[in-house]
Design an enzyme around this catalytic site. Structure first.
Site, PDB file in Angstrom:
ATOM      1  CB  CYS A  49      -0.925   0.020   1.219  1.00 42.47           C
ATOM      2  SG  CYS A  49      -1.888   1.547   1.313  1.00 42.47           S
ATOM      3  NE  ARG A  85       2.750   0.622   3.374  1.00 43.98           N
ATOM      4  CZ  ARG A  85       3.887  -0.067   3.473  1.00 43.98           C
ATOM      5  NH1 ARG A  85       4.206  -0.628   4.629  1.00 43.98           N
ATOM      6  NH2 ARG A  85       4.690  -0.186   2.430  1.00 43.98           N
ATOM      7  CD1 TRP A 124      -6.716   8.732  -1.470  1.00 45.05           C
ATOM      8  CD2 TRP A 124      -7.755   8.829   0.520  1.00 45.05           C
ATOM      9  NE1 TRP A 124      -5.813   9.152  -0.546  1.00 45.05           N
ATOM     10  CE2 TRP A 124      -6.411   9.225   0.680  1.00 45.05           C
ATOM     11  CE3 TRP A 124      -8.619   8.814   1.624  1.00 45.05           C
ATOM     12  CZ2 TRP A 124      -5.896   9.597   1.923  1.00 45.05           C
ATOM     13  CZ3 TRP A 124      -8.091   9.189   2.859  1.00 45.05           C
ATOM     14  CH2 TRP A 124      -6.761   9.573   2.997  1.00 45.05           C
ATOM     15  CD  GLU A 166      -5.688   2.424  -6.778  1.00 45.24           C
ATOM     16  OE1 GLU A 166      -5.986   3.429  -6.109  1.00 45.24           O
ATOM     17  OE2 GLU A 166      -5.908   1.255  -6.397  1.00 45.24           O
TER      18      GLU A 166
HETATM   19  N1  ARG Z   1      -6.803  -1.015  -7.711  1.00 43.35           N
HETATM   20  C1  ARG Z   1      -8.118  -1.267  -7.233  1.00 43.35           C
HETATM   21  C2  ARG Z   1      -9.150  -0.658  -8.189  1.00 43.35           C
HETATM   22  O1  ARG Z   1      -8.775  -0.054  -9.151  1.00 43.35           O
HETATM   23  C3  ARG Z   1      -8.328  -0.702  -5.832  1.00 43.35           C
HETATM   24  C4  ARG Z   1      -7.370  -1.230  -4.769  1.00 43.35           C
HETATM   25  C5  ARG Z   1      -7.341  -0.376  -3.510  1.00 43.35           C
HETATM   26  N2  ARG Z   1      -6.962   0.959  -3.829  1.00 43.35           N
HETATM   27  C6  ARG Z   1      -6.891   1.991  -2.965  1.00 43.35           C
HETATM   28  N3  ARG Z   1      -6.546   3.152  -3.409  1.00 43.35           N
HETATM   29  N4  ARG Z   1      -7.184   1.821  -1.687  1.00 43.35           N
HETATM   30  O2  ARG Z   1     -10.325  -0.737  -7.961  1.00 43.35           O
END
Ligand code: ARG
Length: 387
Positions: free
Chosen positions: A85, A88, A257, A262
């Site tokens: 993560c 953190r 978030w 991502e």
């Molecule tokens: N990578 C995943 C997605 O695109 C989410 C994983 C958790 N990500 C976070 N920022 N807490 O849905």
């Protein structure tokens, strides 16, 4: 004779690895985790008798009941310990919804809905963990089958093409086999699928007013909105075990978030996800005759600009990959000053685009020790190691 020795050795090796089936060594491991947990400085304010009494209880019954305070501290440390993560720095802000009183799938669903409401917070996201009941003594447990509380369905058409998120084809089929029918759009939110010790899997539609979504628009290109893309604001992972002090919580959804990458550099651009780069490059009139024109790279940047811009416009909090990388390096330095190691998986911490222009790229970290506890532990088997 040889066979017997062989079998015996295998059993011993399995025990050493903490195979849950081999109960003696499993109990020994959990007793050690329990002892180590109550010896952490973060729990130093508890009376000394607490450690003695939980160890005694664990030896007698195999488990013990943690206080909400112990769970919250444990969950914060699980976050702090999680090598994959990058967010953190904010581990101290985690809040707990204690749902251990749940006795039915409906109770779990209600806790998840409360989780979404509190976590979404009108766009000013809050990091929440909801903790459901631990397994029963016989091993039966409460579980959420969805990998996240909010996931989009994927449907394979007769011609083999997919509408929606191809990552969730199987989950969608499972929902359908249990009687669910989606509208068939590219963004149908899957129902929560919850299994409990006494009920078969139950489905719960996530009320749409609990799902904050961000329609994607681009700061410069008006055509971008016509692609009809959107994404949900809250990433709430729901298929990892939370392990604290020798107790395992298989139903423990948690959220932070999003980092723009991502959504922009994985969910919409991976060829086995929404695979949008060719479409975007076409609209940008880029030369796609060869990879060497870097059309994918250029489309990727515009897509990520759109993601960051749209979340900002909608008032949904998201962090960009430059900022989160700086925050992470701050965090690592702060941990070092506090005399703590910070196990880190370099390959997960670095963003999937532009990594070398973020500070997380240019350094080494403590090795990613996935075994330290408390921690969030993945149940996922093989598949993409970076999702
Ligand atoms: N990578 C995943 C997605 O695109 C989410 C994983 C958790 N990500 C976070 N920022 N807490 O849905």
């Amino acid at each position: 004779m040889t066979v017997a020795v062989g079998a015996n050795t295998q059993a011993t090796a399995q025990k050493r690895n903490g195979d849950p089936g081999s109960n003696d060594t499993d109990l020994a491991r959990r007793l050690r985790e329990c002892r180590e947990f109550f010896e952490l400085p973060e729990l130093a304010h508890l009376p000394a008798e607490r450690k003695t009494s939980v160890l005694k209880e664990m030896r007698r019954t195999g488990t013990y009941v943690q206080s909400a305070e112990e769970i919250l501290i444990g969950a914060k440390l699980a976050w702090r310990n999680h090598a994959r993560c990058v967010g953190r720095k904010h581990w101290r802000t985690l809040e707990l919804i204690d749902a251990r009183h749940a006795t039915s799938a409906q109770d779990i669903a209600d806790a998840c809905f409360e989780h979404l409401t509190v976590a979404t917070n009108g766009g000013a996201l809050r990091s929440i963990v909801t903790v459901g009941p631990p397994p029963l003594p016989d091993g039966r447990e409460y579980r959420i089958l969805n990998p996240q509380l909010i996931r989009y369905a994927g449907y394979r058409g007769a011609d083999g093409t997919v509408v929606g998120d191809p990552a969730h084809l199987e989950l969608t089929e499972l929902a359908q086999s249990l009687g669910w029918r989606g509208e068939g759009t590219a963004f149908d939110v899957l129902p929560l699928m919850i299994s409990t010790p006494d009920e078969p899997v139950q489905l719960f539609d996530v009320p749409s007013e609990l799902v904050l979504e961000v329609p994607l628009v681009h700061p410069n290109y008006r055509w971008f909105a016509d692609l009809g893309l959107k994404w949900h604001a809250v990433p709430a992972v729901s298929d990892m075990d939370l392990e604290i002090g020798g107790v395992r919580y298989p139903c423990a959804p948690f959220n932070g978030w999003y980092v723009n990458t991502e959504v922009g550099a994985r969910n919409f651009s991976d060829t086995d996800r929404y695979d949008m780069l060719p479409t975007i490059a076409k609209k940008l009139r880029l030369d796609r005759s060869s990879d060497r024109t870097l059309w994918k790279d250029r489309a990727l940047v515009e897509l990520n600009r759109a993601v960051i811009h749209s979340f900002r416009e909608s008032g949904a909090y998201m962090v960009d990959h430059h900022t989160v990388a700086k925050q992470f390096v701050d965090h690592v330095e702060r941990e070092a000053k506090a005399g703590r190691s910070c196990p880190t998986d370099w390959s997960w911490i670095n963003p999937p685009m532009s990594s070398s222009i973020t500070p997380t790229f240019h350094r080494l970290y403590d090795p990613p020790d996935l075994d330290i506890r408390p921690n969030f532990v993945s149940r996922r088997g093989s598949g993409c190691p970076f999702s």
